[in-house]
Design an enzyme around this catalytic site. Structure first.
Site, PDB file in Angstrom:
ATOM      1  CG  LEU A 222      13.935 -64.886  67.422  1.00 61.89           C
ATOM      2  CD1 LEU A 222      13.288 -63.556  66.805  1.00 61.89           C
ATOM      3  CD2 LEU A 222      15.149 -65.133  66.812  1.00 61.89           C
ATOM      4  CG  ASP A 223      18.380 -65.812  73.364  1.00 62.79           C
ATOM      5  OD1 ASP A 223      17.870 -67.119  73.335  1.00 62.79           O
ATOM      6  OD2 ASP A 223      19.277 -65.390  73.036  1.00 62.79           O
ATOM      7  CE  LYS A 224      11.241 -61.284  79.288  1.00 59.63           C
ATOM      8  NZ  LYS A 224      11.489 -61.276  80.546  1.00 59.63           N
TER       9      LYS A 224
END
Length: 351
Positions: free
Chosen positions: A152-154
């Site tokens: 998942l993106d940050k």
């Protein structure tokens, strides 16, 4: 170029900007200066250093790699000393929703980077997993990505599955690579987007690839140079005419897929600093409380709310749901036209 306090594997550098270099992007300017000095620093590495607060202009820290430099300015760059490529375990709290001998499913908070990268060498999910799992963590992903099957993106919150054994890693990798074609895989996200789609549901089938100019961004590109990407979406709730809550089901899993596909449709994700820049002025149309909640969000309003897959070893059906985290629930409540808090309803029951 002038330098100070240089060590064999790092150092502090100072780069005066000549008038002829004015107008260049900060990361491009630094990449050219570093290359001229024989330093092996890619633009990706430099962007990470900029975002980590290790670059300054005239003594003031900057974190925007796209900022233009001006003639007469002085750019400061601090390059950390090299570290052991093997991440170390760190005692970082994890919200684990399921765990057995083969895998664990966790609810990742926004702000937590999944694996070490330039500018994020520590404090990542991988560091936390090494401390939590010890030697049992699958090594198939390599020393920088042990146990990581998907990411998942940050600044995207929500559900993530991690492999603890190599057998689980192989099985999960096969499931995710299949994208639900023959193996049961369900991934749904909740996204707050600008505007109200004209239809209650739809499909975005548009190939994705690197942006032609800004190589740090993803864009819809011709099929000849992009990767197949499909997102199914449906409207869950409308907040007047200004915003909507939608559920997105991934048929493929490309970098920034939902963020780029929804922006391509004219409905970018609220709070997205990359793909919704042109919609910042729309915030003024939101109710005051919603404006305040959105300003406080400091991230894209995207949450991985549903994850379902067959257990890679036992074959048992696994299904997990995650309620909106407090920051997104507060945004939903403030956006609600009725003023009533929006209760979380299991996604599959919303059809």
């Amino acid at each position: 170029m002038r330098e100070a306090d240089r060590s064999p594997d790092g150092g502090s550098f100072v780069y005066p900007v000549g008038d002829e270099r004015g107008g260049e992007r900060l990361d491009r300017f630094l990449a050219a200066e570093a290359a001229a000095a024989g330093a092996n620093l890619s633009r990706t590495r430099l962007k990470g250093l900029i975002e980590a607060g290790l670059v300054s202009i005239d003594g003031a820290t900057v974190k925007d790699a796209s900022q233009a430099v001006r003639g007469g300015q002085v750019i400061g760059l601090n390059v950390p000393a090299a570290v052991d490529p093997t991440p170390l375990g760190e005692d970082i709290p994890l919200k684990i929703v399921f765990e057995d001998a083969h895998l664990l499913v966790l609810d990742k908070p926004a702000g937590l980077v999944v694996h070490p990268a330039a500018g994020h060498e520590a404090g990542t999910l991988v560091n936390a997993l090494i401390a939590h799992c010890g030697a049992s963590l699958s090594g198939i992903g390599g020393v920088r990505r042990p146990g990581i099957v998907h990411r998942l993106d940050k600044d995207t919150s929500g559900l993530l599955v991690v492999a603890k054994t190599d057998a689980a890693h192989q099985g999960l990798a096969k499931t995710f690579a299949d994208h639900g074609k023959t193996l049961a895989l369900a991934r749904e996200y909740l996204a707050f987007v600008w505007g109200v789609p004209a239809r209650p549901s739809g499909v975005v089938d548009a190939p994705l690839g690197r942006h032609a100019i800004d190589r740090e961004k993803i864009a819809v590109v011709p099929a000849s140079r992009g990767r197949h990407a499909v997102t199914h979406w449906r409207v869950i709730e409308r907040f007047g005419e200004e915003a909507s809550l939608i559920a997105c089901r991934l048929e493929t899993g490309r970098t920034h897929q939902i963020r780029v596909h929804m922006a391509h449709c004219g409905h970018p994700v609220l709070g997205d600093p990359v793909y919704a820049k042109g919609f910042k002025s729309k915030a003024a149309r939101l109710p005051p409380e919603a404006q305040a909640r959105l300003n406080a969000l400091s991230r894209q309003a995207l949450h991985a709310a549903l994850l379902g897959f067959p257990h890679p070893v036992t074959g048992a059906a696994m299904r997990f749901e995650s309620a909106l985290p407090p920051d997104l629930q507060n945004l939903a409540d403030a956006l609600s036209v009725s003023g009533n808090p929006m209760p979380f309803v299991p996604i599959l029951d919303r059809r």
